[in-house]
Design a protein around this motif. Structure first.
Motif, PDB file in Angstrom:
ATOM      1  N   TYR A 118       0.797  -1.369   0.003  1.00 41.88           N
ATOM      2  CA  TYR A 118      -0.321  -0.115   0.016  1.00 41.88           C
ATOM      3  C   TYR A 118       0.818   1.273  -0.127  1.00 41.88           C
ATOM      4  CZ  TYR A 118      -3.517  -3.448   1.512  1.00 41.88           C
ATOM      5  OH  TYR A 118      -4.205  -4.567   1.866  1.00 41.88           O
ATOM      6  N   ARG A 119       0.222   2.308  -0.483  1.00 46.63           N
ATOM      7  CA  ARG A 119       1.108   3.657  -0.404  1.00 46.63           C
ATOM      8  C   ARG A 119       1.390   3.997   0.956  1.00 46.63           C
ATOM      9  NH1 ARG A 119       4.034   6.817  -0.318  1.00 46.63           N
ATOM     10  NH2 ARG A 119       4.704   8.499  -1.411  1.00 46.63           N
ATOM     11  N   ASN A 120       0.186   3.953   1.794  1.00 49.83           N
ATOM     12  CA  ASN A 120       0.483   4.278   3.368  1.00 49.83           C
ATOM     13  C   ASN A 120      -0.334   3.348   4.259  1.00 49.83           C
ATOM     14  OD1 ASN A 120      -1.913   5.741   3.325  1.00 49.83           O
ATOM     15  ND2 ASN A 120      -0.759   7.453   2.456  1.00 49.83           N
ATOM     16  N   ASP A 121      -0.201   3.751   5.391  1.00 46.67           N
ATOM     17  CA  ASP A 121      -1.272   2.446   6.363  1.00 46.67           C
ATOM     18  C   ASP A 121      -2.563   3.379   6.410  1.00 46.67           C
ATOM     19  OD1 ASP A 121      -0.516   5.021   7.705  1.00 46.67           O
ATOM     20  OD2 ASP A 121       0.390   3.828   9.296  1.00 46.67           O
ATOM     21  N   HIS A 122      -2.695   4.413   5.513  1.00 46.17           N
ATOM     22  CA  HIS A 122      -4.389   4.982   5.744  1.00 46.17           C
ATOM     23  C   HIS A 122      -5.245   4.159   4.659  1.00 46.17           C
ATOM     24  CE1 HIS A 122      -3.169   7.828   8.606  1.00 46.17           C
ATOM     25  NE2 HIS A 122      -2.105   8.244   7.688  1.00 46.17           N
ATOM     26  N   VAL A 123      -4.616   3.356   3.748  1.00 44.44           N
ATOM     27  CA  VAL A 123      -5.159   2.981   2.543  1.00 44.44           C
ATOM     28  C   VAL A 123      -5.907   1.767   3.273  1.00 44.44           C
ATOM     29  CG1 VAL A 123      -5.032   1.794   0.422  1.00 44.44           C
ATOM     30  CG2 VAL A 123      -3.537   3.907   1.108  1.00 44.44           C
ATOM     31  N   PRO A 124      -7.225   1.361   3.021  1.00 46.53           N
ATOM     32  CA  PRO A 124      -8.119   0.301   3.448  1.00 46.53           C
ATOM     33  C   PRO A 124      -7.377  -0.877   3.140  1.00 46.53           C
ATOM     34  CG  PRO A 124      -9.736   2.127   2.624  1.00 46.53           C
ATOM     35  CD  PRO A 124      -8.255   2.428   2.192  1.00 46.53           C
TER      36      PRO A 124
END
Length: 402
Positions: A118-124
């Motif tokens: 994922y791009r970051n840990d905010h992506v579901p």
């Protein structure tokens, strides 16, 4: 004596140049109608030339890229198991077993890891962008003849710590366009050390997040079973090596090993594109038929408008055959005018499109010659009935209407 002299009178034969001038006269006197009637033919021929030209230019580009990347590549995977159970698992020794075969120049493995990126840990979770996380041999770049767009491939230093190299499509989907960015692999933040250029012979690499083989084993408990092995072989031994590999990798169950030739898949894709082009050429043929109907309609209207002219020519000695030739040549010239214009327009469209795409420009000579030849046929067919109708006009009836 007078009767004998009358029987010896013969109509003058028109030379080819006379026929051409006669047909061109009708076109020159009605320029707007000529342009509009020729436009239908021009559109059909231009579409045909552009479709074939763009398809040929794309094919030439694919062939050029295959030649530059080397068509001597084999792709080894596990064979599909029965009842949709996925692919068979390759042995850990697959790469080394293949590398021992004589004509093999290089062999590199990748292995699918049970993680998502994922791009970051905010992506579901679950919104993976269809990206795969692969462990990759350090030699993979050389075996695939791939290039790094920016950054670097795994070095001795980067191979000791978790880091990733992105395929071209993976970088776009993750929004990575520079070094220094991180991505989340599993639950860990991992730095991006490089991004690859597209790899035409292994498009699955384009959508992958790659990490070093040993890093995957030491940090992610990777068991070491490859899922793909890319093999460079001596060109003329390609088929022979492909036959040997399954039994070399798994002597007791060679049917569980599948060997493919990536360049053949690209060629098959090119053939599919050619089939689609054939359908589009068929549509361009429909446009030609419609253009031919337009010319026939124009010529019929022309015959009705020029009845006095035909009557006067007949009264001055023109034969029915000469009147037929006049209108038939006019229809053919009109059609050829549209065909030549269409060839030029189609070639220009092909050139512009190929230049924009960076492809070699290829406009096969046969498509231009066929386009002009077909327009001659269309002109002859569409002009036949109007010419016959003009030849049947009675000179006395035509002159009486003046």
């Amino acid at each position: 004596m007078r009767s004998t002299r009358r029987n010896n009178l013969r109509p003058t034969r028109l030379a080819l140049a006379d026929v051409a001038r006669l047909g061109a006269t009708g076109l020159r006197t009605r320029p707007l109608r000529t342009v509009l009637a020729a436009a239908g033919i021009a559109i059909g021929v231009a579409a045909m030339v552009a479709i074939v030209g763009i398809s040929s230019s794309g094919g030439a580009e694919i062939q050029r890229r295959i030649e530059s990347l080397g068509p001597n590549l084999l792709h080894v995977t596990g064979a599909h198991r029965a009842q949709g159970e996925g692919l068979a698992t390759l042995p850990r020794t697959t790469r080394t077993s293949i590398a021992r075969i004589g004509p093999v120049l290089a062999a590199s493995a990748t292995a699918s890891l049970p993680f998502s990126a994922y791009r970051n840990d905010h992506v579901p979770a679950g919104e993976t962008g269809s990206l795969a996380v692969l462990a990759a041999d350090p030699t993979l770049l050389g075996t695939l003849h791939a290039d790094v767009a920016f950054g670097s491939w795994f070095t001795t230093a980067s191979a000791r710590y978790p880091s990733v190299v992105l395929g071209s499509a993976a970088a776009q989907r993750l929004g990575i366009d520079r070094l220094g960015a991180d991505v989340v692999v599993g639950a860990e933040l991992v730095p991006v050390v490089g991004v690859l250029d597209p790899v035409p012979l292994a498009p699955e690499i384009d959508t992958s997040v790659l990490m070093g083989w040993e890093t995957a084993r030491s940090h992610y408990r990777f068991a070491g079973h490859p899922t793909s092995v890319y093999v460079r072989v001596v060109q003329d031994q390609l088929d022979a090596v492909g036959t040997i590999i399954p039994r070399s990798v798994s002597p007791t169950a060679p049917e569980t090993i599948a060997v493919g030739i990536p360049s053949d898949a690209i060629a098959a894709g090119q053939a599919a594109t050619a089939t689609t082009s054939g359908l589009l050429i068929g549509l361009a043929g429909v446009a030609l038929v419609i253009g031919g109907i337009g010319i026939a309609n124009t010529m019929i209207v022309s015959v009705l408008e020029r009845r006095p002219e035909v009557g006067l020519r007949r009264a001055l000695g023109a034969t029915r055959g000469q009147v037929r030739v006049q209108f038939l040549s006019e229809a053919i010239l009109l059609s050829v005018l549209g065909g030549v214009t269409g060839c030029v327009c189609g070639s220009v469209v092909t050139t512009v499109y190929a230049q924009i795409q960076g492809w070699p420009v290829v406009v096969p000579l046969w498509v231009s010659s066929t386009g002009v030849g077909v327009t001659v046929l269309v002109g002859a067919v569409s002009g036949f009935y109007p010419a016959m109708r003009a030849s049947r006009i009675s000179p006395t009836a035509a002159l009486a209407a003046l």
